[in-house]
Design a protein around this motif. Structure first.
Motif, PDB file in Angstrom:
ATOM      1  N   ILE A  41      -7.759   1.641  -9.622  1.00  0.00           N
ATOM      2  CA  ILE A  41      -8.599   0.472  -9.332  1.00  0.00           C
ATOM      3  C   ILE A  41      -8.411  -0.589 -10.400  1.00  0.00           C
ATOM      4  O   ILE A  41      -8.373  -1.793 -10.119  1.00  0.00           O
ATOM      5  N   TRP A  42      -8.254  -0.152 -11.646  1.00  0.00           N
ATOM      6  CA  TRP A  42      -8.105  -1.097 -12.762  1.00  0.00           C
ATOM      7  C   TRP A  42      -6.657  -1.334 -13.165  1.00  0.00           C
ATOM      8  O   TRP A  42      -6.313  -2.398 -13.661  1.00  0.00           O
ATOM      9  N   TYR A  43      -5.803  -0.337 -12.962  1.00  0.00           N
ATOM     10  CA  TYR A  43      -4.444  -0.443 -13.478  1.00  0.00           C
ATOM     11  C   TYR A  43      -3.395  -0.700 -12.397  1.00  0.00           C
ATOM     12  O   TYR A  43      -2.207  -0.656 -12.667  1.00  0.00           O
ATOM     13  N   ALA A  44      -3.836  -0.945 -11.173  1.00  0.00           N
ATOM     14  CA  ALA A  44      -2.910  -1.259 -10.093  1.00  0.00           C
ATOM     15  C   ALA A  44      -3.632  -2.166  -9.103  1.00  0.00           C
ATOM     16  O   ALA A  44      -4.629  -2.792  -9.454  1.00  0.00           O
ATOM     17  N   THR A  45      -3.138  -2.244  -7.890  1.00  0.00           N
ATOM     18  CA  THR A  45      -3.771  -3.100  -6.880  1.00  0.00           C
ATOM     19  C   THR A  45      -4.837  -2.309  -6.137  1.00  0.00           C
ATOM     20  O   THR A  45      -4.789  -1.071  -6.069  1.00  0.00           O
ATOM     21  N   PRO A  46      -5.814  -3.012  -5.529  1.00  0.00           N
ATOM     22  CA  PRO A  46      -6.818  -2.304  -4.713  1.00  0.00           C
ATOM     23  C   PRO A  46      -6.187  -1.509  -3.582  1.00  0.00           C
ATOM     24  O   PRO A  46      -6.704  -0.459  -3.194  1.00  0.00           O
ATOM     25  N   GLN A  47      -5.058  -2.001  -3.048  1.00  0.00           N
ATOM     26  CA  GLN A  47      -4.406  -1.307  -1.943  1.00  0.00           C
ATOM     27  C   GLN A  47      -3.840   0.055  -2.404  1.00  0.00           C
ATOM     28  O   GLN A  47      -3.971   1.069  -1.703  1.00  0.00           O
ATOM     29  N   GLU A  48      -3.220   0.076  -3.589  1.00  0.00           N
ATOM     30  CA  GLU A  48      -2.694   1.338  -4.116  1.00  0.00           C
ATOM     31  C   GLU A  48      -3.827   2.328  -4.392  1.00  0.00           C
ATOM     32  O   GLU A  48      -3.725   3.512  -4.085  1.00  0.00           O
ATOM     33  N   ALA A  49      -4.900   1.817  -4.993  1.00  0.00           N
ATOM     34  CA  ALA A  49      -6.041   2.675  -5.286  1.00  0.00           C
ATOM     35  C   ALA A  49      -6.673   3.200  -4.001  1.00  0.00           C
ATOM     36  O   ALA A  49      -7.032   4.381  -3.896  1.00  0.00           O
ATOM     37  N   SER A  50      -6.801   2.332  -2.991  1.00  0.00           N
ATOM     38  CA  SER A  50      -7.418   2.728  -1.727  1.00  0.00           C
ATOM     39  C   SER A  50      -6.622   3.837  -1.043  1.00  0.00           C
ATOM     40  O   SER A  50      -7.199   4.790  -0.496  1.00  0.00           O
ATOM     41  N   ALA A  51      -5.302   3.741  -1.072  1.00  0.00           N
ATOM     42  CA  ALA A  51      -4.467   4.773  -0.448  1.00  0.00           C
ATOM     43  C   ALA A  51      -4.703   6.135  -1.104  1.00  0.00           C
ATOM     44  O   ALA A  51      -4.823   7.170  -0.425  1.00  0.00           O
ATOM     45  N   GLU A  52      -4.786   6.152  -2.432  1.00  0.00           N
ATOM     46  CA  GLU A  52      -5.020   7.406  -3.155  1.00  0.00           C
ATOM     47  C   GLU A  52      -6.405   7.969  -2.844  1.00  0.00           C
ATOM     48  O   GLU A  52      -6.583   9.179  -2.648  1.00  0.00           O
ATOM     49  N   LEU A  53      -7.404   7.095  -2.772  1.00  0.00           N
ATOM     50  CA  LEU A  53      -8.784   7.536  -2.523  1.00  0.00           C
ATOM     51  C   LEU A  53      -8.966   8.044  -1.094  1.00  0.00           C
ATOM     52  O   LEU A  53      -9.736   8.975  -0.847  1.00  0.00           O
ATOM     53  N   GLN A  54      -8.261   7.459  -0.152  1.00  0.00           N
ATOM     54  CA  GLN A  54      -8.330   7.963   1.216  1.00  0.00           C
ATOM     55  C   GLN A  54      -7.730   9.363   1.318  1.00  0.00           C
ATOM     56  O   GLN A  54      -8.238  10.221   2.053  1.00  0.00           O
ATOM     57  N   GLN A  55      -6.646   9.599   0.571  1.00  0.00           N
ATOM     58  CA  GLN A  55      -6.070  10.939   0.521  1.00  0.00           C
ATOM     59  C   GLN A  55      -7.067  11.926  -0.100  1.00  0.00           C
ATOM     60  O   GLN A  55      -7.206  13.071   0.375  1.00  0.00           O
ATOM     61  N   ALA A  56      -7.736  11.489  -1.161  1.00  0.00           N
ATOM     62  CA  ALA A  56      -8.747  12.345  -1.792  1.00  0.00           C
ATOM     63  C   ALA A  56      -9.867  12.672  -0.808  1.00  0.00           C
ATOM     64  O   ALA A  56     -10.329  13.827  -0.738  1.00  0.00           O
ATOM     65  N   GLN A  57     -10.281  11.661  -0.042  1.00  0.00           N
ATOM     66  CA  GLN A  57     -11.336  11.869   0.950  1.00  0.00           C
ATOM     67  C   GLN A  57     -10.933  12.957   1.949  1.00  0.00           C
ATOM     68  O   GLN A  57     -11.740  13.834   2.290  1.00  0.00           O
ATOM     69  N   GLY A  58      -9.690  12.909   2.405  1.00  0.00           N
ATOM     70  CA  GLY A  58      -9.219  13.932   3.334  1.00  0.00           C
ATOM     71  C   GLY A  58      -9.261  15.331   2.733  1.00  0.00           C
ATOM     72  O   GLY A  58      -9.645  16.299   3.405  1.00  0.00           O
ATOM     73  N   CYS A  59      -8.886  15.445   1.483  1.00  0.00           N
ATOM     74  CA  CYS A  59      -8.941  16.745   0.800  1.00  0.00           C
ATOM     75  C   CYS A  59     -10.367  17.273   0.712  1.00  0.00           C
ATOM     76  O   CYS A  59     -10.635  18.460   0.971  1.00  0.00           O
TER      77      CYS A  59
END
Length: 602
Positions: free
Chosen positions: A63-81
């Motif tokens: 969220i802080w060290y990249a773009t919101p889009q990159e962070a969102s993709a990672e968080l959606q994967q976490a949500q699935g897990c």
């Protein structure tokens, strides 16, 4: 209430992922490395719970060290897990992270609508600093939407939630956010004290991004306190941090804020370089405040080069209406700079217009901070800090008897602080601007606003009418029916007066059964018609009241306006009071207006 769902069974990979999560604020670089290690181990072992927490740590980091889009993709994967293993706490935190991504994209309302429904469940399921992260995200949304009172409420609640456990650096985030909110309200000295405390605490952490955000806010404070030269070392320190995952992060570098500080400190070359870097950075996407600050920085650079006409053109490009999400602080800064440019160009009318807009915005900003609500919250935070210090001392005392003297000293200090807080809170209540019985403004507020309203009326050559009203036979109501009936009558009149006034009118309880009404841009004759209509309505309203039997149900009023009565605010009040006394001598139940001399007209 259903019991909170349990977390999945702990494995070695899961514990490693949770360790990465706890490092999120205290050691951002190590956090990402440990999260990668936990993710790889979780993949080899088929542990989706561990993968979820590893992805969650990486997502918040991005969220802080990249773009919101990159962070969102990672968080959606976490949500699935987390859904796969039934980890509801992880699901909630992933949703908080996705809301933060929307916030980073400037979608403040959408972010709030996403995270606010999670509040009650999150407070039940999440633990300590995780609760604080949820509440802090809600606070950030309210802050960007300009709702400072809600923002402060959630920030201080976040502090209370994180006080019971080790915060792992999250307390520094809260100090930073509290300072940001105080900056938005214009309380730069108090914001600076929070920032200095956060910076001192940040020395124990390894989080360059958090350090840079504290530094940026400190630069804003020093620039607005007319101490830009003191901000230059902070600017150069931040420029020394790399704009990547090992430093500040590529998003929101705030070169425009550093440019303003450099220009105001007289380092034009540094300011010009930072303006260019800000243009390159913000071309990739920016929040409204960043664009507004860059606009002012570009204008100030042009001023420093003596190109005043171009500076005026740069500041005149946006419309008067604010960009969605642009704060009052940045708008005030914009119009203050525009007024200075017009004044330098000899354009007095345009300068005055810009200054009036600045004054309106500044007044609105001051009103957000009025009532001393955030000061009371500030004191509560101080009390919380002292209580936390006492808990720490008490823990040391249990480990060794040598801490006994230190505990007693802290205990006495806490008691003294509690007494100070209670005294200050009592003073704040006494200084409140509202009368508790009628809901109207009180005499203190009247004394504060009348001189300013009179000065504005004289400057604009517009009349300001002052009306003083006194409820007739009010003493008889108290004597015959009791003070409760009198209070009821006062509250009813206050409600009527508040409901019938315009937004620009100021209705106050003047004292006892007397009320005062300030009516800007209104001559005395127009004010008389308004008050006569109010008298008629009050009489009708009181027909069925028990107070009518005591002779109440009417009032007497005296009216003057600033174009008929020369002098200051006290002279206006005195003239209106004289008209009121004359109305009562003539038999009450009437409205008298001073006709220009000392004569009165009914």
């Amino acid at each position: 209430m259903s019991p909170a769902p349990s977390r999945p069974p702990a494995t070695a990979a899961w514990r490693l992922a949770r360790r990465a999560w706890r490092l999120l604020y205290s050691d951002s670089q190590r956090c990402f490395a440990v999260a990668d290690q936990a993710f790889q181990r979780g993949c080899r072992q088929g542990d989706q719970g561990a993968q979820g927490w590893a992805r969650l740590a990486r997502g918040f980091h991005l969220i802080w060290y990249a773009t919101p889009q990159e962070a969102s993709a990672e968080l959606q994967q976490a949500q699935g897990c987390f859904v796969a293993v039934g980890d509801r706490a992880g699901q909630l935190l992933a949703q908080v992270g996705l809301a933060r991504c929307a916030w980073r994209d400037g979608l403040f309302r959408e972010s709030l609508e996403r995270v606010l429904p999670l509040r009650d469940e999150g407070l039940r399921i999440l633990k300590h600093d995780e609760r604080g992260m949820l509440l802090n995200t809600i606070a950030g949304c309210y802050s960007e939407l300009g709702e400072s009172q809600q923002a402060f409420a959630y920030m201080y609640q976040a502090l209370r939630e994180t006080s019971a456990a080790k915060s792992n650096g999250f307390d520094v985030v809260l100090y930073c956010n509290l300072a940001h909110e105080l900056i938005q309200l214009g309380d730069y000295p108090q914001a600076l004290s929070y920032l200095d405390e956060g910076l001192a605490r940040c020395e124990q952490l390894n989080n360059a991004r958090l350090l840079s955000v504290l530094g940026i806010n400190r630069i804003i404070c020093l620039s607005n306190l007319d101490r830009p030269a003191e901000a230059l070392p902070e600017v150069r320190r931040l420029l020394g941090l790399p704009a990547d995952k090992d430093g500040r992060g590529p998003m929101n570098a705030h070169f425009e804020t550093m440019a303003l500080a450099a220009l105001r400190a007289g380092d034009v070359a540094l300011g010009e370089m930072l303006v260019e870097r800000a243009r390159d950075m913000l071309a990739l996407g920016a929040l409204p405040d960043e664009l507004g600050t860059l606009r002012v920085a570009e204008a100030e650079l042009l001023m420093a080069r003596g190109r005043w006409t171009e500076a005026a053109d740069r500041l005149m490009q946006p419309p008067d209406a604010p960009a969605p999400g642009e704060s009052l602080r940045v708008r005030c800064m914009h119009f203050h700079a525009l007024a200075a440019v017009h004044e330098r160009l000899g354009q007095a009318g345009a300068a005055l217009q810009a200054l009036r807009i600045w004054q309106t915005l500044h007044t609105e900003r001051a009103l957000q901070a009025s009532g001393a609500r955030y000061q009371a919250a500030q004191l509560q935070t101080e009390l919380l800090r002292m209580r936390q210090a006492l808990e720490n001392v008490d823990a040391r005392r249990r480990r060794t008897e040598r801490a006994h003297a230190e505990l007693e000293a802290a205990h006495q200090q806490l008691k003294q602080k509690i007494a100070e807080v209670e005294a200050l809170q009592q003073a704040l209540r006494q200084q409140a601007t509202r009368d508790f019985l009628t809901g109207l403004f009180n005499r203190r507020h009247l004394d504060d606003v009348l001189p300013a309203m009179l000065a504005m009326a004289q400057r604009d050559r517009q009349p300001l009418s002052v009306v003083i009203m006194d409820l007739d036979h009010f003493k008889a109501v108290n004597d015959q029916l009791g003070h409760a009936a009198g209070d009821h009558l006062l509250a009813a009149f206050g409600a009527l007066l508040g409901a019938q006034g315009r937004k620009s009118d100021v209705a106050c309880r003047y004292g006892g059964e007397e009320f005062c009404l300030l009516m800007p841009r209104t001559p005395a004759a127009a004010a008389r018609r308004k008050v006569q209509a109010l008298l008629k309505q009050w009489s009708l309203q009181c027909q069925d009241e028990p107070a009518a039997a005591a002779g109440a149900g009417t009032f007497s009023a005296g009216i003057v306006d600033s174009q008929r009565v020369a002098g200051d605010a006290r002279s206006l009040l005195g003239a209106a009071d004289a008209m009121l006394l004359q109305a009562k001598r003539l038999g009450r139940n009437r409205v008298l207006v001073q006709d220009g001399g000392d004569r009165a007209a009914a």
